[in-house]
Scaffold this active site. Structure first.
Site: not given
Length: 280
Positions: A57, A234, A236, A246
């Site tokens: 990443y 998880i 983003k 979220n």
């Protein structure tokens, strides 16, 4: 329910799976350093305690900056990163794991994954290096990612350190029941990346119906469905609104009818499908 409901979910109240918070912040493609650091800081100060990154990443330093900026103690953060497929020869695992820890600005990571069982991955040899890092205390838990059911069993047998989790793409359009069962049988938790299918859940009629019923977002429905399945998610998110939306999914309780409606979705949609994936 709006994002203001995130305030009703206190930090530390997220359910856990073997010590791993079941809702975390994914950081894939969050590669602007300032944005990434602020996303991590915002998430932690909202209440998240699970942050996920990876070598590939190219944002480990920014993730570490975000953790340092947040008004949250490092020991309260469950921090995960992943060794890229080209770095899975044993010596490379040992070297690049230490480099990741340095970039993150921490003295250990809570979970270190094999990112893909591909390229330099050689089962027992690769996992022996992960076990060495575990024994040294640089890694609190070993993980695997994108492993098929039979590969999960082989990894558990090959690794001296216990394997905590298998991180895979998983959402209502890719529920992966056989893989979830294999992980349960092996005592391995499941972590879902792309848990809202890169936004595809927003256009899914069954999910739209459940979202309307509860006056929540489709993202919250998908995340709550995963939690009902015992899966850690998880998602983003970069901006505060999505981060908080979220997080508010933790207040959403789906009933049996909701879960059955989502389970009935007759659509398969794999978002992440590289040529080197083990299913190709």
């Amino acid at each position: 329910m709006g994002t203001e409901d995130a305030e009703t979910v206190a930090p530390g109240t997220c359910p856990t799976a073997n010590g791993m918070p079941m809702l975390g912040l994914g950081t894939w493609q969050n590669d602007d350093p300032e944005q990434c650091a602020e996303s991590v800081r915002t998430a932690l100060e909202t209440g998240y305690r699970h942050i996920d990154t990876a070598q590939i990443y190219d944002n480990e330093e920014a993730v570490g900056d975000g953790i340092a900026r947040a008004d949250v103690d490092r020991e309260d953060v469950f921090l995960a990163t992943k060794i890229w497929a080209s770095n899975l020869a044993p010596d490379d695992v040992l070297e690049t794991a230490r480099e990741s820890i340095d970039r993150l600005g921490v003295d250990h990571v809570d979970l270190l994954y094999v990112h893909w069982p591909a390229r330099a991955y050689e089962g027992e040899e690769t996992l022996s290096a992960f076990s060495e890092l575990y024994d040294e205390g640089l890694v609190e838990n070993v993980g695997i990612s994108n492993f098929l059911p039979e590969q999960v069993a082989d990894a558990v047998d090959s690794c001296d350190a216990p394997i905590l989790a298998n991180q895979v793409e998983l959402h209502p359009m890719l529920p992966q029941p056989e893989l979830r069962e294999a992980c349960e049988n092996a005592g391995v938790e499941v972590v879902a990346y792309s848990p809202i299918a890169r936004g595809a859940v927003f256009d899914q009629p069954e999910i739209q119906a459940v979202a309307e019923k509860h006056d929540v977002s489709e993202a919250q429905v998908s995340l709550a469905w995963l939690r009902e399945k015992g899966v850690t998610a998880i998602p983003k998110a970069t901006g505060e609104e999505h981060i908080r939306d979220n997080w508010a999914s933790l207040t959403l309780e789906l009933d049996r009818e909701d879960v059955e409606r989502i389970d009935s979705i007759d659509e398969t949609n794999r978002e992440v499908d590289p040529d080197f994936a083990p299913w190709n």
